[in-house]
Write a protein that holds these residues in place. Structure first.
Motif, PDB file in Angstrom:
ATOM      1  N   GLY A 182     -17.505  85.114  52.980  1.00  0.00           N
ATOM      2  CA  GLY A 182     -17.264  85.078  51.548  1.00  0.00           C
ATOM      3  C   GLY A 182     -18.362  84.388  50.768  1.00  0.00           C
ATOM      4  O   GLY A 182     -18.297  84.331  49.536  1.00  0.00           O
ATOM      5  N   TYR A 183     -19.358  83.866  51.465  1.00  0.00           N
ATOM      6  CA  TYR A 183     -20.477  83.187  50.796  1.00  0.00           C
ATOM      7  C   TYR A 183     -21.755  83.992  51.015  1.00  0.00           C
ATOM      8  O   TYR A 183     -21.903  84.681  52.034  1.00  0.00           O
ATOM      9  N   PRO A 184     -22.690  83.923  50.094  1.00  0.00           N
ATOM     10  CA  PRO A 184     -23.962  84.640  50.275  1.00  0.00           C
ATOM     11  C   PRO A 184     -24.824  83.949  51.317  1.00  0.00           C
ATOM     12  O   PRO A 184     -24.459  82.903  51.864  1.00  0.00           O
ATOM     13  N   SER A 185     -25.973  84.538  51.621  1.00  0.00           N
ATOM     14  CA  SER A 185     -26.899  83.899  52.548  1.00  0.00           C
ATOM     15  C   SER A 185     -27.337  82.567  51.969  1.00  0.00           C
ATOM     16  O   SER A 185     -27.367  82.376  50.755  1.00  0.00           O
ATOM     17  N   GLY A 186     -27.711  81.653  52.848  1.00  0.00           N
ATOM     18  CA  GLY A 186     -28.082  80.312  52.416  1.00  0.00           C
ATOM     19  C   GLY A 186     -27.042  79.269  52.762  1.00  0.00           C
ATOM     20  O   GLY A 186     -27.268  78.075  52.557  1.00  0.00           O
ATOM     21  N   PHE A 187     -25.886  79.728  53.297  1.00  0.00           N
ATOM     22  CA  PHE A 187     -24.841  78.818  53.753  1.00  0.00           C
ATOM     23  C   PHE A 187     -24.581  79.122  55.227  1.00  0.00           C
ATOM     24  O   PHE A 187     -24.156  80.224  55.574  1.00  0.00           O
ATOM     25  N   SER A 188     -24.857  78.164  56.096  1.00  0.00           N
ATOM     26  CA  SER A 188     -24.673  78.421  57.521  1.00  0.00           C
ATOM     27  C   SER A 188     -24.402  77.131  58.272  1.00  0.00           C
ATOM     28  O   SER A 188     -24.646  76.025  57.761  1.00  0.00           O
ATOM     29  N   CYS A 189     -23.913  77.309  59.492  1.00  0.00           N
ATOM     30  CA  CYS A 189     -23.632  76.190  60.384  1.00  0.00           C
ATOM     31  C   CYS A 189     -24.175  76.532  61.763  1.00  0.00           C
ATOM     32  O   CYS A 189     -23.963  77.652  62.254  1.00  0.00           O
ATOM     33  N   VAL A 190     -24.884  75.605  62.354  1.00  0.00           N
ATOM     34  CA  VAL A 190     -25.427  75.800  63.696  1.00  0.00           C
ATOM     35  C   VAL A 190     -24.970  74.633  64.564  1.00  0.00           C
ATOM     36  O   VAL A 190     -25.119  73.470  64.185  1.00  0.00           O
ATOM     37  N   PHE A 191     -24.419  74.960  65.723  1.00  0.00           N
ATOM     38  CA  PHE A 191     -23.932  73.936  66.648  1.00  0.00           C
ATOM     39  C   PHE A 191     -24.926  73.773  67.792  1.00  0.00           C
ATOM     40  O   PHE A 191     -25.408  74.758  68.367  1.00  0.00           O
ATOM     41  N   VAL A 192     -25.241  72.510  68.118  1.00  0.00           N
ATOM     42  CA  VAL A 192     -26.194  72.201  69.185  1.00  0.00           C
ATOM     43  C   VAL A 192     -25.578  71.131  70.072  1.00  0.00           C
ATOM     44  O   VAL A 192     -25.135  70.084  69.587  1.00  0.00           O
ATOM     45  N   ARG A 193     -25.537  71.375  71.381  1.00  0.00           N
ATOM     46  CA  ARG A 193     -24.998  70.383  72.316  1.00  0.00           C
ATOM     47  C   ARG A 193     -26.063  69.335  72.634  1.00  0.00           C
ATOM     48  O   ARG A 193     -27.197  69.667  72.946  1.00  0.00           O
ATOM     49  N   GLN A 194     -25.676  68.070  72.521  1.00  0.00           N
ATOM     50  CA  GLN A 194     -26.531  66.950  72.877  1.00  0.00           C
ATOM     51  C   GLN A 194     -25.819  66.106  73.939  1.00  0.00           C
ATOM     52  O   GLN A 194     -24.638  66.308  74.223  1.00  0.00           O
TER      53      GLN A 194
END
Length: 546
Positions: free
Chosen positions: A515-527
């Motif tokens: 529902g949001y345009p490009s420019g909104f994102s989430c990336v998950f990284v395991r540490q």
């Protein structure tokens, strides 16, 4: 003040053109597909009124021995007189005549099969991906059984084809086996220089081109009233997470519209910190577009990148960068070029030049390997057959050779489908090394480690929980991630309210907000100490953790 205002309006004009180009893609989808798959001729244009659909189907013609002999002889003469290397042209001409005498084509009564057989025999000798034979019943009149072909006209041949143009005869990537080696390396042109900085204000071009070869000038970027199919050469121009520009260049048509689209794309991406040029589906086109893009990625006066040596002209022709002045993207920002086995001809020239001048990192697969070019256009063979015969070869100003038969070898070899994610990660890592802001550096370093393509390798259960800003990760608001009805959702404060949105999988462990345009994102990284959540919120980059 006036200069800043001018630059501002120029960039706005560029953005408007990109929008117009995208609209043109939709508006011309049908006609664009039709135009991309055929070579038009004066005869065909005269029989099909403007705006009308295709004319009546041409009945399938059958060949007889007389027609096969006439077409084969016309092809042999054209090869002997015009092919880029005279000795090889004579060898192919003799081979075609011998195959005809031996009856190799006697059982072939289909024009399409006959054209394919002739082309296969030629490429068996030359392995030249630009060399081809094609049956186009509207290319000349009439079809098999008509008057004998006249063959190529004697005397000087008019220059009707752009150097480095695409070959419409390529149905599959050409063989990567080595082909003909060009002649001896020529001395470096005196004006060949690196794509290097050193010029802020426009300066006179002290290294003038050869007579009759003015330095190409880049167009301004006002949006045309309508965007035709040529504008669709750039179907995707956007800014990726990490302020990294992305430009897919699918074609290089020799038109003003295409040059306007390139200018607009660079205006849009001017403030990005790195650039990814996607040439994986590009089979070639105009060297003017190549020179224009190279001009944007350079600084300083226009200079020679390649020299074209023509068999039918003793005077070599120089290919040069365009002079874009203050609108240049510059020579310092990292650039990554994506390639595949399909990348061919002028698209290879751009890749090869940027690699040779150490201006870009090539990521992907070895390209098709076609550097030959033609200045005579399709050669009519009679009875509806035409041939594409290369008449020149390129010599790069840095390497003294070209990519014919070898292709452009990537600096980072990965399958073509993995090239975008690989280049994205490389760009993030490079930018992290030079980022002056600690928070941006932390975000980019983690992003470079993230899985950005393919299936996710982190289960929903591992991602659920409360995330809070981590030290050194920039200012941000806490977020809660949960699984609900089989989908992942995120909830966080946003402005004066609360954002609660589903996360749509976008490759690897990266998600966009539904529902949001490009420019909104989430990336998950395991540490080692838990999961990090990289939030990109309208350009703001924040690191959260749990």
């Amino acid at each position: 003040m006036e200069r800043k205002r001018s630059t501002k309006w120029m960039k706005i004009a560029g953005i408007v053109l990109i929008a117009a180009a995208f609209a043109g893609c939709e508006a011309t989808a049908g006609s664009g597909k039709q135009a991309a798959g055929k070579t038009t001729s004066a005869a065909a244009a005269s029989e099909t009124p403007a705006g009308a659909g295709p004319g009546p189907a041409v009945p399938a013609a059958r060949l007889d021995a007389a027609v096969r002999g006439q077409v084969a002889e016309a092809l042999a003469q054209a090869l002997a007189e015009h092919y880029v290397y005279e000795d090889l042209g004579l060898k192919m001409a003799e081979a075609i005549r011998t195959r005809l005498k031996e009856g190799a084509y006697d059982g072939t009564d289909s024009p399409v099969e006959f054209a394919d057989a002739l082309q296969a025999d030629l490429r068996e000798i030359s392995r030249d991906g630009h060399l081809g034979v094609r049956y186009e019943p509207m290319a000349d009149a009439p079809g098999p059984g008509g008057p004998e072909p006249k063959g190529p006209a004697p005397g000087p041949v008019p220059r009707v084809a752009e150097p480095g143009g695409p070959s419409p005869w390529i149905a599959e990537p050409p063989s990567p086996e080595p082909r003909v080696t060009p002649g001896p390396a020529v001395p470096l042109p005196s004006d060949a220089g690196p794509m290097a900085p050193g010029r802020i204000e426009p300066a006179p071009n002290t290294s003038a081109p050869l007579p009759g070869e003015p330095a190409p000038q880049a167009p301004l970027a006002p949006a045309p009233r309508t965007a035709g199919p040529d504008a669709a050469m750039l179907p995707d121009v956007r800014i990726l997470d990490g302020n990294i520009g992305y430009m897919a260049v699918n074609a290089m048509p020799p038109s003003e519209t295409a040059m306007q689209a390139v200018a607009a794309a660079f205006a849009l991406l001017d403030r990005t910190d790195a650039l990814i040029l996607d040439l994986r589906g590009n089979t070639g086109g105009s060297p003017a577009i190549v020179g224009l893009i190279e001009g944007y990625l350079s600084e300083g006066p226009s200079y020679t990148t390649n020299t074209v040596h023509w068999r039918n002209d003793d005077r070599p022709e120089r290919l040069r960068t365009a002079d874009v002045g203050e609108r240049a993207y510059g020579s310092q920002k990292p650039v990554y070029v994506l390639t595949s086995q399909t990348t061919f001809s002028a698209a290879e020239q751009l890749s090869y030049d940027l690699q040779a001048f150490k201006r870009a990192t090539i990521v992907g697969e070895t390209t098709g390997g076609g550097s030959h070019t033609s200045n005579i256009g399709p050669v009519p063979l009679g009875h509806g057959f035409v041939a594409n015969i290369p008449t020149g070869y390129l010599v790069n100003a840095v390497t003294g050779t070209n990519w014919e038969g070898t292709g452009v070898k990537p600096d980072v070899a990965v399958p073509a489908e993995e090239a975008p994610a690989a280049a994205w990660s490389l760009a993030a890592r490079t930018l992290a090394d030079g980022a002056p802001d600690p928070a941006a550096r932390a975000w980019l370093e983690l992003f470079a480690e993230a899985k950005l393509s393919g299936e996710p390798d982190l289960e929903f259960a591992a991602l659920e929980g409360e995330y809070v800003p981590v030290q050194g990760g920039g200012p941000g608001m806490p977020a809660a991630v949960r699984e609900e009805d089989g989908e992942l959702r995120i909830r966080m404060r946003a402005g004066s309210g609360v954002r609660d949105a589903a996360l749509a999988h976008a490759g690897g462990n990266r998600y966009t907000l539904e529902g949001y345009p490009s420019g909104f994102s989430c990336v998950f990284v395991r540490q080692r100490d838990g999961i990090r959540l990289l939030v990109s919120d309208a350009g703001r980059m924040t690191v959260l953790g749990k």
